[in-house]
Design an enzyme around this catalytic site. Structure first.
Site, PDB file in Angstrom:
ATOM      1  N   ASP A  46      23.496  20.573 -24.404  1.00 29.40           N
ATOM      2  CA  ASP A  46      22.556  21.421 -23.649  1.00 29.40           C
ATOM      3  C   ASP A  46      21.420  20.605 -23.034  1.00 29.40           C
ATOM      4  OD1 ASP A  46      21.103  20.673 -25.841  1.00 29.40           O
ATOM      5  OD2 ASP A  46      20.616  22.689 -26.512  1.00 29.40           O
ATOM      6  N   ASN A  47      21.555  19.286 -23.095  1.00 26.02           N
ATOM      7  CA  ASN A  47      20.601  18.343 -22.501  1.00 26.02           C
ATOM      8  C   ASN A  47      19.354  18.070 -23.339  1.00 26.02           C
ATOM      9  OD1 ASN A  47      20.766  16.538 -20.451  1.00 26.02           O
ATOM     10  ND2 ASN A  47      19.317  17.635 -19.145  1.00 26.02           N
ATOM     11  N   HIS A  62      -1.583   3.887  -9.915  1.00 27.94           N
ATOM     12  CA  HIS A  62      -2.018   4.432  -8.628  1.00 27.94           C
ATOM     13  C   HIS A  62      -3.291   5.248  -8.828  1.00 27.94           C
ATOM     14  CE1 HIS A  62      -1.319   5.543  -4.463  1.00 27.94           C
ATOM     15  NE2 HIS A  62      -1.839   6.706  -4.803  1.00 27.94           N
ATOM     16  N   THR A  86       8.973   7.779  -0.334  1.00 30.99           N
ATOM     17  CA  THR A  86       9.889   8.251   0.723  1.00 30.99           C
ATOM     18  C   THR A  86      10.004   7.218   1.844  1.00 30.99           C
ATOM     19  OG1 THR A  86       8.111   9.282   2.004  1.00 30.99           O
ATOM     20  CG2 THR A  86       9.186  10.645   0.323  1.00 30.99           C
ATOM     21  N   GLY A  87       9.063   6.273   1.889  1.00 30.69           N
ATOM     22  CA  GLY A  87       9.068   5.247   2.930  1.00 30.69           C
ATOM     23  C   GLY A  87       8.373   5.693   4.213  1.00 30.69           C
ATOM     24  N   ARG A 134      -0.568  10.419  -8.970  1.00 32.36           N
ATOM     25  CA  ARG A 134      -0.966  10.801  -7.616  1.00 32.36           C
ATOM     26  C   ARG A 134      -1.514  12.226  -7.545  1.00 32.36           C
ATOM     27  NH1 ARG A 134       3.944   8.629  -3.986  1.00 32.36           N
ATOM     28  NH2 ARG A 134       5.116   9.055  -5.879  1.00 32.36           N
ATOM     29  N   GLN A 135      -1.070  13.067  -8.466  1.00 34.50           N
ATOM     30  CA  GLN A 135      -1.605  14.444  -8.495  1.00 34.50           C
ATOM     31  C   GLN A 135      -2.875  14.405  -9.355  1.00 34.50           C
ATOM     32  OE1 GLN A 135      -0.419  17.196  -6.890  1.00 34.50           O
ATOM     33  NE2 GLN A 135      -1.790  18.674  -7.818  1.00 34.50           N
ATOM     34  N   LYS A 149      -4.574   6.396   7.732  1.00 36.47           N
ATOM     35  CA  LYS A 149      -3.416   7.273   7.532  1.00 36.47           C
ATOM     36  C   LYS A 149      -3.839   8.717   7.330  1.00 36.47           C
ATOM     37  CE  LYS A 149      -1.131   7.134   3.413  1.00 36.47           C
ATOM     38  NZ  LYS A 149      -0.249   6.539   2.410  1.00 36.47           N
TER      39      LYS A 149
HETATM   40  C1  R5P Z   1      -0.427   6.293  -1.202  1.00 36.23           C
HETATM   41  O1  R5P Z   1      -1.625   6.453  -1.304  1.00 36.23           O
HETATM   42  C2  R5P Z   1       0.295   5.077  -1.677  1.00 36.23           C
HETATM   43  O2  R5P Z   1      -0.488   3.932  -1.688  1.00 36.23           O
HETATM   44  C3  R5P Z   1       1.564   4.850  -0.889  1.00 36.23           C
HETATM   45  O3  R5P Z   1       1.205   4.519   0.436  1.00 36.23           O
HETATM   46  C4  R5P Z   1       2.413   6.094  -0.891  1.00 36.23           C
HETATM   47  O4  R5P Z   1       2.596   6.556  -2.201  1.00 36.23           O
HETATM   48  C5  R5P Z   1       3.749   5.814  -0.261  1.00 36.23           C
HETATM   49  O5  R5P Z   1       4.471   7.006  -0.219  1.00 36.23           O
HETATM   50  P1  R5P Z   1       5.614   7.230   0.821  1.00 36.23           P
HETATM   51  O6  R5P Z   1       6.542   6.054   0.739  1.00 36.23           O
HETATM   52  O7  R5P Z   1       6.272   8.515   0.356  1.00 36.23           O
HETATM   53  O8  R5P Z   1       4.993   7.398   2.166  1.00 36.23           O
END
Ligand code: R5P
Length: 290
Positions: free
Chosen positions: A34-35, A126, A222-223, A93-94, A190
Site C-alpha cells: 500500500d506504499n 535556497h 523547469t529551466g 522556496r515556499q 526577472k
Molecule cells: C529562483 O529564485 C532560483 O534561484 C532559480 O532561478 C529557480 O529556482 C529556477 O527555477 P526554474 O528552472 O523553474 O526557472
C-alpha cells in the site's frame, strides 16, 4: 561516527565516508504494497554520532519521511546524536504565504527536522527572504556553499568568461564568483508570473561579443529562468552560453530543452545527474571534520 546513506544519498555518503575513513552503511528502505514505508538501520549506532546523508529529489515526500524515520530509529537505538547532511534540501522556496490559505512549507519542514535531528548541514540552501538557516532551524545548522568550487571550475575550463546572475538574489553570488575568477558580472532582472512563466532583462549594458557567457544559478528546475535568460542574452549578442548550477533538479525535460537551446549545462553532484561535473564531497568532509 557512523555514516548512513539514505536512498538518495548513496553517491555522496560513500565518498565522504571514504575520505573521512569512517564506517559506511546503507539504510534499508522497503515499501509495503500500500506504499507505506519501512526503514531499517543495518549497523550498530549505540552511543555513536550518526550522520544521515540524503539528497531530496524525485519522490521528495517519501525521502523526507525516510530521513525522519531513520533519525527516530537511530535515536531509539541509542545513537548519541544525529546529523542530517542534505546535499539538496527541499521546500525552501515556499517561504511565505503567497496566496491566502497556503502552507508556509519552510516553517513546517524546519519544525519537523528540529524534532528529530541534532544538527543539519545543507549545501547552498535556497534562502530568499529567510536570511539564515537560524531562521528556519533551532538545531545547529551549517550552511555550505559550492561557490568556490564553481569558480574554480570556470577558471579551469572556461576562458574569457562573463558571469551572469539570472535574478537579483543571485547577484551577490554571481559577483562573488566573478571576483574569485577576476572577470566581469551582470544581473538579469526577472519577473515570475507563474511556476512556468518567467520574463527577464539585463541590468546593465555589457559587451558580450567574443565572451563566453556563463549563467550561474543555484537551482535549475523547469529551466524556464535559464531558457528566458539565454534567449535575451542571444538577442544582445551572446554566442556561447554555458549554465552552471548547484542543484540539478531538472523537471519537465529541462535538461533536454537547454541542450536544444544550445546551452552547455554543468552541475554539482548535490543531485546525481549526467550534467554533474563538480564534486561537493569535500564541502561535507570539511563540515564534518570541524
Ligand atoms: C529562483 O529564485 C532560483 O534561484 C532559480 O532561478 C529557480 O529556482 C529556477 O527555477 P526554474 O528552472 O523553474 O526557472
Amino acid at each position: 561516527m557512523k555514516i548512513i546513506a539514505c536512498s538518495n544519498g548513496l553517491h555522496l555518503a560513500k565518498n565522504v565516508a571514504k575520505k573521512l575513513k569512517k564506517p559506511y552503511s546503507e539504510l534499508e528502505v522497503k515499501h509495503f504494497p500500500d506504499n507505506e514505508l519501512k526503514v531499517a538501520i543495518k549497523t550498530d549506532v549505540k552511543k555513536k554520532k550518526v550522520i544521515l546523508v540524503q539528497s531530496f529529489h524525485g519522490d521528495i515526500n517519501d525521502q523526507l519521511v525516510e530521513a525522519l524515520f531513520a533519525a527516530y530509529t537511530a535515536k531509539d537505538l541509542g545513537a548519541k546524536s544525529i546529523t542530517l547532511v542534505a546535499s539538496y534540501f527541499p521546500y525552501l522556496r515556499q517561504d511565505k504565504r503567497f496566496k491566502p490559505g497556503e502552507s508556509v512549507s519552510i516553517e513546517i519542514v524546519g519544525k519537523l527536522i528540529d524534532r528529530v535531528f541534532d544538527e543539519i548541514a545543507i549545501i547552498d540552501p535556497h534562502l530568499h527572504r529567510e536570511k539564515t538557516l537560524g531562521h528556519i532551524f533551532k538545531i545547529k545548522a551549517h550552511r555550505l556553499t559550492a561557490n568556490p568550487l564553481i569558480a574554480a571550475y570556470i577558471k579551469k575550463h572556461i576562458k574569457n568568461a562573463v558571469i551572469i546572475g539570472p535574478d537579483w538574489e543571485s547577484y551577490k553570488w554571481a559577483e562573488k564568483t566573478a571576483d574569485i575568477i577576476g572577470c566581469e558580472s551582470a544581473i538579469m532582472e526577472k519577473k515570475r508570473y507563474s511556476a512556468r512563466k518567467v520574463e527577464v532583462k539585463l541590468n546593465k549594458k555589457i559587451d558580450l561579443g567574443k565572451r563566453n557567457v556563463v549563467i550561474v544559478d543555484d537551482i535549475i528546475s523547469t529551466g524556464h529562468t535559464l531558457l528566458e535568460s539565454a534567449k535575451l542574452l542571444r538577442k544582445i549578442g551572446a554566442k556561447k552560453i554555458a549554465a552552471i548550477c548547484v542543484h540539478a533538479v531538472f523537471v519537465e525535460k529541462a535538461y533536454e530543452k537547454l541542450k536544444k537551446a544550445k546551452v552547455d549545462v554543468v552541475s554539482c553532484n548535490t543531485i546525481p545527474h549526467k550534467s554533474n561535473k563538480i564534486d561537493v564531497s569535500d564541502l561535507v568532509v570539511n563540515a564534518l571534520s570541524q
